[in-house]
Design a protein around this motif. Structure first.
Motif, PDB file in Angstrom:
ATOM      1  N   LYS A  20       0.849  -1.186   0.000  1.00  0.00           N
ATOM      2  CA  LYS A  20       0.000   0.000   0.000  1.00  0.00           C
ATOM      3  C   LYS A  20       0.889   1.242   0.000  1.00  0.00           C
ATOM      4  CE  LYS A  20      -3.620   0.118   2.632  1.00  0.00           C
ATOM      5  NZ  LYS A  20      -4.380   0.152   3.910  1.00  0.00           N
ATOM      6  N   LEU A  21       0.293   2.358  -0.420  1.00  0.00           N
ATOM      7  CA  LEU A  21       1.073   3.583  -0.574  1.00  0.00           C
ATOM      8  C   LEU A  21       1.634   4.079   0.752  1.00  0.00           C
ATOM      9  CD1 LEU A  21       2.117   5.675  -2.491  1.00  0.00           C
ATOM     10  CD2 LEU A  21      -0.079   6.864  -2.371  1.00  0.00           C
ATOM     11  N   ASP A  22       0.870   3.965   1.834  1.00  0.00           N
ATOM     12  CA  ASP A  22       1.379   4.465   3.114  1.00  0.00           C
ATOM     13  C   ASP A  22       2.597   3.678   3.575  1.00  0.00           C
ATOM     14  OD1 ASP A  22      -0.053   2.157   3.710  1.00  0.00           O
ATOM     15  OD2 ASP A  22      -1.106   3.011   5.434  1.00  0.00           O
ATOM     16  N   GLN A  23       2.664   2.383   3.217  1.00  0.00           N
ATOM     17  CA  GLN A  23       3.844   1.586   3.549  1.00  0.00           C
ATOM     18  C   GLN A  23       5.084   2.108   2.818  1.00  0.00           C
ATOM     19  OE1 GLN A  23       2.799  -2.410   2.431  1.00  0.00           O
ATOM     20  NE2 GLN A  23       1.550  -2.761   4.253  1.00  0.00           N
ATOM     21  N   ALA A  24       4.912   2.457   1.552  1.00  0.00           N
ATOM     22  CA  ALA A  24       6.027   2.979   0.756  1.00  0.00           C
ATOM     23  C   ALA A  24       6.551   4.277   1.348  1.00  0.00           C
ATOM     24  CB  ALA A  24       5.572   3.199  -0.688  1.00  0.00           C
ATOM     25  N   VAL A  25       5.625   5.174   1.677  1.00  0.00           N
ATOM     26  CA  VAL A  25       6.020   6.476   2.214  1.00  0.00           C
ATOM     27  C   VAL A  25       6.751   6.318   3.538  1.00  0.00           C
ATOM     28  CG1 VAL A  25       5.134   8.669   3.108  1.00  0.00           C
ATOM     29  CG2 VAL A  25       4.170   7.701   1.001  1.00  0.00           C
ATOM     30  N   LYS A  26       6.213   5.476   4.434  1.00  0.00           N
ATOM     31  CA  LYS A  26       6.823   5.315   5.761  1.00  0.00           C
ATOM     32  C   LYS A  26       8.182   4.637   5.670  1.00  0.00           C
ATOM     33  CE  LYS A  26       7.014   5.952  10.091  1.00  0.00           C
ATOM     34  NZ  LYS A  26       7.106   7.340  10.596  1.00  0.00           N
ATOM     35  N   PHE A  27       8.327   3.621   4.817  1.00  0.00           N
ATOM     36  CA  PHE A  27       9.611   2.937   4.677  1.00  0.00           C
ATOM     37  C   PHE A  27      10.683   3.929   4.229  1.00  0.00           C
ATOM     38  CE2 PHE A  27      12.939   0.688   2.466  1.00  0.00           C
ATOM     39  CZ  PHE A  27      13.149  -0.453   3.221  1.00  0.00           C
ATOM     40  N   GLU A  28      10.364   4.736   3.232  1.00  0.00           N
ATOM     41  CA  GLU A  28      11.360   5.679   2.713  1.00  0.00           C
ATOM     42  C   GLU A  28      11.666   6.773   3.735  1.00  0.00           C
ATOM     43  OE1 GLU A  28      11.744   5.495  -1.873  1.00  0.00           O
ATOM     44  OE2 GLU A  28      10.082   6.833  -1.377  1.00  0.00           O
ATOM     45  N   GLU A  29      10.690   7.118   4.523  1.00  0.00           N
ATOM     46  CA  GLU A  29      10.880   8.142   5.549  1.00  0.00           C
ATOM     47  C   GLU A  29      11.727   7.635   6.708  1.00  0.00           C
ATOM     48  OE1 GLU A  29       7.658  11.047   7.410  1.00  0.00           O
ATOM     49  OE2 GLU A  29       7.515   9.069   8.333  1.00  0.00           O
ATOM     50  N   ALA A  30      11.537   6.380   7.095  1.00  0.00           N
ATOM     51  CA  ALA A  30      12.126   5.877   8.333  1.00  0.00           C
ATOM     52  C   ALA A  30      13.307   4.939   8.138  1.00  0.00           C
ATOM     53  CB  ALA A  30      11.053   5.156   9.159  1.00  0.00           C
ATOM     54  N   VAL A  31      13.412   4.289   6.978  1.00  0.00           N
ATOM     55  CA  VAL A  31      14.467   3.281   6.786  1.00  0.00           C
ATOM     56  C   VAL A  31      15.488   3.745   5.741  1.00  0.00           C
ATOM     57  CG1 VAL A  31      14.971   0.867   6.251  1.00  0.00           C
ATOM     58  CG2 VAL A  31      12.859   1.451   7.453  1.00  0.00           C
ATOM     59  N   VAL A  32      15.080   3.812   4.485  1.00  0.00           N
ATOM     60  CA  VAL A  32      15.967   4.310   3.423  1.00  0.00           C
ATOM     61  C   VAL A  32      15.132   4.527   2.160  1.00  0.00           C
ATOM     62  CG1 VAL A  32      16.621   2.020   2.523  1.00  0.00           C
ATOM     63  CG2 VAL A  32      18.207   3.946   2.267  1.00  0.00           C
ATOM     64  N   PRO A  33      15.407   5.562   1.395  1.00  0.00           N
ATOM     65  CA  PRO A  33      14.715   5.714   0.115  1.00  0.00           C
ATOM     66  C   PRO A  33      15.086   4.574  -0.842  1.00  0.00           C
ATOM     67  CG  PRO A  33      15.719   7.794   0.794  1.00  0.00           C
ATOM     68  CD  PRO A  33      16.261   6.729   1.702  1.00  0.00           C
ATOM     69  N   ALA A  34      14.090   4.024  -1.516  1.00  0.00           N
ATOM     70  CA  ALA A  34      14.342   2.986  -2.520  1.00  0.00           C
ATOM     71  C   ALA A  34      14.867   3.631  -3.794  1.00  0.00           C
ATOM     72  CB  ALA A  34      13.062   2.213  -2.807  1.00  0.00           C
ATOM     73  N   ARG A  35      15.643   2.862  -4.557  1.00  0.00           N
ATOM     74  CA  ARG A  35      16.087   3.359  -5.859  1.00  0.00           C
ATOM     75  C   ARG A  35      14.899   3.417  -6.827  1.00  0.00           C
ATOM     76  NH1 ARG A  35      21.657   3.026  -6.955  1.00  0.00           N
ATOM     77  NH2 ARG A  35      22.740   3.384  -4.984  1.00  0.00           N
ATOM     78  N   PHE A  36      14.151   2.302  -6.869  1.00  0.00           N
ATOM     79  CA  PHE A  36      13.008   2.242  -7.780  1.00  0.00           C
ATOM     80  C   PHE A  36      12.191   1.005  -7.477  1.00  0.00           C
ATOM     81  CE2 PHE A  36      16.810   0.564  -9.947  1.00  0.00           C
ATOM     82  CZ  PHE A  36      16.421  -0.738 -10.203  1.00  0.00           C
ATOM     83  N   VAL A  37      11.051   0.906  -8.151  1.00  0.00           N
ATOM     84  CA  VAL A  37      10.214  -0.298  -8.129  1.00  0.00           C
ATOM     85  C   VAL A  37      10.512  -1.107  -9.381  1.00  0.00           C
ATOM     86  CG1 VAL A  37       7.853  -1.179  -8.330  1.00  0.00           C
ATOM     87  CG2 VAL A  37       8.339   0.714  -6.778  1.00  0.00           C
ATOM     88  N   LEU A  38      10.844  -2.371  -9.206  1.00  0.00           N
ATOM     89  CA  LEU A  38      10.973  -3.307 -10.321  1.00  0.00           C
ATOM     90  C   LEU A  38       9.615  -3.988 -10.466  1.00  0.00           C
ATOM     91  CD1 LEU A  38      12.615  -4.866 -12.437  1.00  0.00           C
ATOM     92  CD2 LEU A  38      13.458  -6.338 -10.585  1.00  0.00           C
ATOM     93  N   PHE A  39       8.896  -3.634 -11.516  1.00  0.00           N
ATOM     94  CA  PHE A  39       7.507  -4.064 -11.665  1.00  0.00           C
ATOM     95  C   PHE A  39       7.386  -5.086 -12.796  1.00  0.00           C
ATOM     96  CE2 PHE A  39       3.153  -2.956 -13.517  1.00  0.00           C
ATOM     97  CZ  PHE A  39       2.489  -3.827 -12.677  1.00  0.00           C
ATOM     98  N   PHE A  40       7.035  -6.315 -12.434  1.00  0.00           N
ATOM     99  CA  PHE A  40       6.828  -7.370 -13.423  1.00  0.00           C
ATOM    100  C   PHE A  40       5.361  -7.338 -13.857  1.00  0.00           C
ATOM    101  CE2 PHE A  40      10.631  -8.906 -11.169  1.00  0.00           C
ATOM    102  CZ  PHE A  40      11.467  -9.038 -12.266  1.00  0.00           C
TER     103      PHE A  40
END
Length: 224
Positions: free
Chosen positions: A121-141
């Protein structure tokens, strides 16, 4: 391990993106995420973390801080609080980094991670990048629903999984579209999505994935 309260209050990432590379791996059920992650681990030395596997392992771990909470949510068909999932991912990342040899003076340990099936979910993405580390990108299959259904029905002949039937498959796909596609769209708007056609054979999908990763990641990151 980070506590839930610590994560809720944290607004600064604990890892630097200069030292820790994270790629979120998303795709519908049956898109082949696990197969491709295995190959990327073997070829490039990524650490592969599955949010679902971490949750299942944690609920069965004696004296777990989160075991009862995870069990309650899964039993009642609820989404586990994102702080729990993120705390488990962060702890697993720390473990991988801790297992590395101590670098020379003045240098930080480096890590590269494929995080599979997260964020849902979007809130998980926002919180992870805020609290752990920004992701480089999403690899979407990316794979059409009809092909995903065909693959899972075929898998269901031997998998023994209760959810490998037509009705469950369609519900899972709808859930993916409703909850995870907004995540893909969010990163896409920032030019942080690598979209790979997952319809061909696993070998061809892997070849295409290699080409796309080489455009986004340095040779240093991609070296085993």
């Amino acid at each position: 391990m980070s506590t839930i309260d610590n994560l809720k209050d944290r607004t600064t990432p604990v890892f630097s993106p200069d030292d820790v590379t994270v790629v979120f791996v998303l795709g519908g059920p049956g898109a082949g995420k696990g197969t491709q992650c295995e190959r990327l681990v073997a070829r490039h030395g990524f650490a592969h973390l599955s949010a679902g596997d971490l949750l299942r392992a944690e609920q069965n771990r004696p004296d777990s801080e989160f075991g009862d909470l995870i069990r309650h949510h899964i039993r009642n068909g609820l989404i586990v609080p994102m702080e729990v999932t993120i705390a488990l991912l962060e702890a697993a990342m720390r473990q991988v980094l801790d297992d590395q040899p101590v670098p020379s003076a003045g240098k930080a340990k480096k890590g590269k991670f494929l995080i599979d099936g997260f964020p849902r979910k979007l809130d998980q993405a926002v919180k992870f990048e805020e609290a752990v580390v920004p992701a480089r990108f999403v690899l979407f299959f990316d794979c059409p629903e009809a092909e995903l259904e065909r693959r899972l029905l075929e898998r269901g002949k031997t998998s023994g999984r209760e959810d490998d039937n037509a009705d469950s498959i369609r519900k899972r796909f709808r859930t993916f579209v409703d909850t995870s596609m907004p995540v893909v769209d969010y990163f896409d708007a920032q030019d942080r999505v690598v979209r790979v056609d997952a319809t061909p054979s696993p070998d061809r999908v892997f070849e295409a994935t290699q080409v796309e990763l080489a455009k986004r990641l340095s040779k240093e990151v991609l070296s085993p």
